[in-house]
Design a protein around this motif. Structure first.
Motif, PDB file in Angstrom:
ATOM      1  N   UNK A   1       0.805  -1.197   0.103  1.00 38.33           N
ATOM      2  CA  UNK A   1       0.027   0.188  -0.003  1.00 38.33           C
ATOM      3  C   UNK A   1       0.979   1.247  -0.008  1.00 38.33           C
ATOM      4  N   UNK A   2       0.527   2.265  -0.929  1.00 39.94           N
ATOM      5  CA  UNK A   2       1.238   3.435  -0.950  1.00 39.94           C
ATOM      6  C   UNK A   2       0.369   4.374  -1.525  1.00 39.94           C
ATOM      7  N   UNK A   3       1.048   5.647  -1.834  1.00 38.18           N
ATOM      8  CA  UNK A   3       0.224   6.576  -2.245  1.00 38.18           C
ATOM      9  C   UNK A   3       0.276   6.854  -4.039  1.00 38.18           C
ATOM     10  N   UNK A   4       1.186   5.974  -4.615  1.00 44.63           N
ATOM     11  CA  UNK A   4       1.506   5.809  -5.797  1.00 44.63           C
ATOM     12  C   UNK A   4       1.481   4.434  -6.353  1.00 44.63           C
ATOM     13  N   UNK A   5       1.081   3.980  -7.779  1.00 48.56           N
ATOM     14  CA  UNK A   5       1.184   2.425  -8.087  1.00 48.56           C
ATOM     15  C   UNK A   5       2.700   2.205  -8.140  1.00 48.56           C
ATOM     16  N   UNK A   6       3.403   2.922  -8.379  1.00 44.94           N
ATOM     17  CA  UNK A   6       4.964   2.480  -8.322  1.00 44.94           C
ATOM     18  C   UNK A   6       5.565   2.107  -6.968  1.00 44.94           C
ATOM     19  N   UNK A   7       5.061   3.037  -5.965  1.00 54.51           N
ATOM     20  CA  UNK A   7       5.343   2.767  -4.543  1.00 54.51           C
ATOM     21  C   UNK A   7       4.600   1.426  -4.217  1.00 54.51           C
TER      22      UNK A   7
ATOM     23  N   UNK B   1      17.482  -2.318  -4.419  1.00 55.44           N
ATOM     24  CA  UNK B   1      18.259  -1.956  -5.439  1.00 55.44           C
ATOM     25  C   UNK B   1      17.150  -1.318  -6.659  1.00 55.44           C
ATOM     26  N   UNK B   2      18.034  -0.460  -7.547  1.00 54.12           N
ATOM     27  CA  UNK B   2      17.014   0.254  -8.400  1.00 54.12           C
ATOM     28  C   UNK B   2      16.559  -0.491  -9.453  1.00 54.12           C
ATOM     29  N   UNK B   3      16.819  -1.711  -9.936  1.00 54.46           N
ATOM     30  CA  UNK B   3      16.444  -2.404 -10.672  1.00 54.46           C
ATOM     31  C   UNK B   3      15.140  -2.981 -10.584  1.00 54.46           C
ATOM     32  N   UNK B   4      14.528  -2.955  -9.024  1.00 53.69           N
ATOM     33  CA  UNK B   4      13.326  -3.413  -8.514  1.00 53.69           C
ATOM     34  C   UNK B   4      12.180  -2.442  -8.995  1.00 53.69           C
ATOM     35  N   UNK B   5      12.517  -1.270  -9.289  1.00 56.34           N
ATOM     36  CA  UNK B   5      11.485  -0.110  -9.618  1.00 56.34           C
ATOM     37  C   UNK B   5      10.801  -0.612 -10.775  1.00 56.34           C
ATOM     38  N   UNK B   6       9.309  -0.746 -10.561  1.00 57.08           N
ATOM     39  CA  UNK B   6       8.576  -0.877 -11.681  1.00 57.08           C
ATOM     40  C   UNK B   6       8.453   0.081 -12.930  1.00 57.08           C
ATOM     41  N   UNK B   7       9.154  -0.445 -14.032  1.00 54.48           N
ATOM     42  CA  UNK B   7       9.365   0.377 -15.331  1.00 54.48           C
ATOM     43  C   UNK B   7      10.858   0.702 -15.603  1.00 54.48           C
ATOM     44  N   UNK B   8      11.657   0.270 -14.626  1.00 49.30           N
ATOM     45  CA  UNK B   8      13.001   0.299 -14.806  1.00 49.30           C
ATOM     46  C   UNK B   8      13.678  -1.051 -15.445  1.00 49.30           C
ATOM     47  N   UNK B   9      13.781  -0.989 -16.695  1.00 46.05           N
ATOM     48  CA  UNK B   9      14.479  -2.427 -17.190  1.00 46.05           C
ATOM     49  C   UNK B   9      15.769  -2.625 -16.744  1.00 46.05           C
ATOM     50  N   UNK B  10      16.409  -4.007 -17.382  1.00 42.48           N
ATOM     51  CA  UNK B  10      17.738  -4.276 -17.080  1.00 42.48           C
ATOM     52  C   UNK B  10      18.793  -3.206 -17.586  1.00 42.48           C
ATOM     53  N   UNK B  11      18.414  -2.747 -19.035  1.00 40.29           N
ATOM     54  CA  UNK B  11      19.183  -1.642 -19.464  1.00 40.29           C
ATOM     55  C   UNK B  11      19.236  -0.308 -18.775  1.00 40.29           C
ATOM     56  N   UNK B  12      17.977   0.126 -18.445  1.00 39.30           N
ATOM     57  CA  UNK B  12      17.859   1.317 -17.748  1.00 39.30           C
ATOM     58  C   UNK B  12      18.605   1.151 -16.326  1.00 39.30           C
ATOM     59  N   UNK B  13      18.531   0.159 -15.771  1.00 40.57           N
ATOM     60  CA  UNK B  13      19.153  -0.128 -14.502  1.00 40.57           C
ATOM     61  C   UNK B  13      20.720   0.045 -14.313  1.00 40.57           C
ATOM     62  N   UNK B  14      20.847  -0.434 -15.689  1.00 41.49           N
ATOM     63  CA  UNK B  14      22.413  -0.451 -15.893  1.00 41.49           C
ATOM     64  C   UNK B  14      23.056   1.053 -16.176  1.00 41.49           C
TER      65      UNK B  14
ATOM     66  N   UNK C   1       6.605   9.524  -9.126  1.00 47.65           N
ATOM     67  CA  UNK C   1       5.834   8.453  -8.321  1.00 47.65           C
ATOM     68  C   UNK C   1       6.510   8.172  -7.151  1.00 47.65           C
ATOM     69  N   UNK C   2       7.713   7.858  -7.098  1.00 50.16           N
ATOM     70  CA  UNK C   2       8.678   7.480  -6.109  1.00 50.16           C
ATOM     71  C   UNK C   2       8.439   8.592  -4.914  1.00 50.16           C
ATOM     72  N   UNK C   3       8.248   9.790  -5.387  1.00 52.36           N
ATOM     73  CA  UNK C   3       8.039  10.917  -4.348  1.00 52.36           C
ATOM     74  C   UNK C   3       6.692  11.137  -3.940  1.00 52.36           C
TER      75      UNK C   3
END
Length: 422
Positions: free
Chosen positions: A138-144, A180-193, A228-230
């Motif tokens: 549960x959070x104030x945004x879908x990403x969170x 880790x940043x790669x766990x964020x919804x919408x951040x793919x492997x390449x973006x994480x790198x 969304x993270x904010x």
């Protein structure tokens, strides 16, 4: 404060199998993809062995013998029915629901009191009424909310429910600093790198990254993720899933196919499934593409692949008309002497049934007859089971059918396969 909940079924395919096979509880279990190819669902016992998703099953057979891993073929009919039961139950807890996938759903719980207790009630109800374990974030945004669900799964002290709204900013930031940043919804492997190359390794570091810099490097989508993270909700709940603009149905064959007759049976079967999906969303297709291919991994075998797009005279969702068009294309692209591994169809130029273009040459009576026939066909197959009524051209003995050596029964949708209690 807004409260968005993400409910995620744990190890969903494996959990569905365990519903009717209690002997699988506590044992390492995997569910395999089409033709028993790769791992698509893992029990926690398998995860603890370090086995990743999408690993080919043939690579795991030695490990499976050592650890007693049980492999099951995918049973999508069962999984879809169990999913529908879970989603119907969840709809009772909020007027605003988005069914995100077969095992995930968002609910808007804004204004609800004691969200943790409310979520625990949801969990216990689903477990009691359906038998599927879930975790809730549960959070104030879908990403969170996605991240809260991740925490609920990974950290036992939250007892499968994690409410970011109930945390102070300091506690939440300490938590995000460990993910880790790669766990964020919408951040793919390449973006994480790329983010890691910029010195952004954790969710917290991404949260406090300058918005202009993020947008300059990644575009507006990543900028929205940061918002969304904010806690700024940029992604709204979709109450109704928008109609698909393309519908694809394709499968790899259980065995290589050579004869045109076998390919025709497969194409009719796939077109039938695609037409059913088309009617379910009350749409018509203006074109259909058919394609065939050999196995690209068999380098020593002759290779061939081809496709053809065929426009329809008028938009339609009639299985018979779509099959005739698909077969016409197949006959033109087929070449003898090849061992085909896969075929498929794609419906294109999709419009709503209510948007059907009208002309003076329309045969209204024929259209009404077609609509009534297809409605009757769908009604019988819904009531009696998929494939109860089908076109003769789909065949009875399907030598090309998908390999499913360890498929379980369709316990909830077939009279002959109901669970037996002794």
């Amino acid at each position: 404060m807004r409260a968005i909940a993400l409910i995620d079924c744990n190890n969903f395919y494996v959990s569905c199998e365990r519903l009717f096979q209690p002997k699988l509880e506590g044992k390492p279990v995997v569910v395999l993809s089409n033709n028993d190819g790769c791992v698509v669902s893992r029990s926690q016992e398998v995860k603890n062995l370090g086995i990743n998703m999408a690993v080919p099953w043939f690579q795991l057979k030695d490990l499976a013998k050592r650890h007693g891993i049980i492999a099951l073929s995918s049973n999508y009919t069962l999984y879809a029915d169990i999913s529908n039961r879970v989603m119907r139950l969840l709809s009772q807890y909020s007027p605003n629901q988005e069914v995100y996938s077969i095992d995930e759903s968002f609910l808007d719980l804004t204004g609800m009191a004691d969200l943790t207790r409310y979520a625990q009630t949801m969990r216990s109800t689903i477990k009691q009424c359906v038998g599927i374990p879930v975790c809730i974030g549960i959070a104030p945004s879908k990403t969170l909310a996605k991240l809260a669900n991740h925490v609920a799964k990974k950290q036992k002290q939250y007892h499968s429910v994690c409410d970011f709204n109930a945390m102070t900013a300091r506690v939440l930031d300490n938590l995000l600093a460990k993910i880790e940043v790669g766990e964020v919804w919408g951040v793919g492997r390449r973006s994480a790198e790329r983010l890691q190359q910029m010195g952004i390794d954790t969710v917290l570091e991404l949260k406090y990254s300058p918005a202009k810099r993020v947008r300059a490097e990644f575009g507006v989508v990543m900028e929205r993720i940061v918002a969304e993270l904010n806690g700024v909700a940029c992604l709204e709940l979709d109450d109704v899933t928008p109609p698909r603009q393309q519908i694809i149905c394709s499968r790899s064959f259980g065995v290589s196919v050579v004869a045109l007759e076998d390919l025709e049976q497969a194409v009719i079967a796939y077109t039938t499934r695609a037409a059913e999906k088309l009617r379910q969303q009350h749409s018509l297709a203006g074109g259909i593409q058919v394609y065939i291919r050999t196995n690209p991994h068999k380098e020593n075998s002759p290779q061939y692949q081809q496709s053809m797009l065929l426009p329809l005279f008028e938009p339609s969702n009639d299985t018979r008309l779509l099959c005739r068009a698909a077969l016409s294309g197949l006959q033109q692209i087929y070449r003898s002497g090849y061992m085909y591994q896969k075929a498929g169809v794609m419906l294109t130029e999709i419009i709503a049934t209510s948007s059907r273009p009208r002309t003076l040459l329309d045969d209204v009576a024929a259209q009404q007859k077609s609509t009534a026939l297809m409605a009757t066909l769908d009604r019988i197959n819904r009531r009696m089971g998929s494939g109860t009524m089908q076109l003769l051209g789909e065949g009875v003995r399907k030598s090309w059918a998908m390999r499913r050596e360890n498929v379980s029964q369709r316990y909830t949708t077939e009279w002959d396969e109901l669970a037996v209690v002794r």
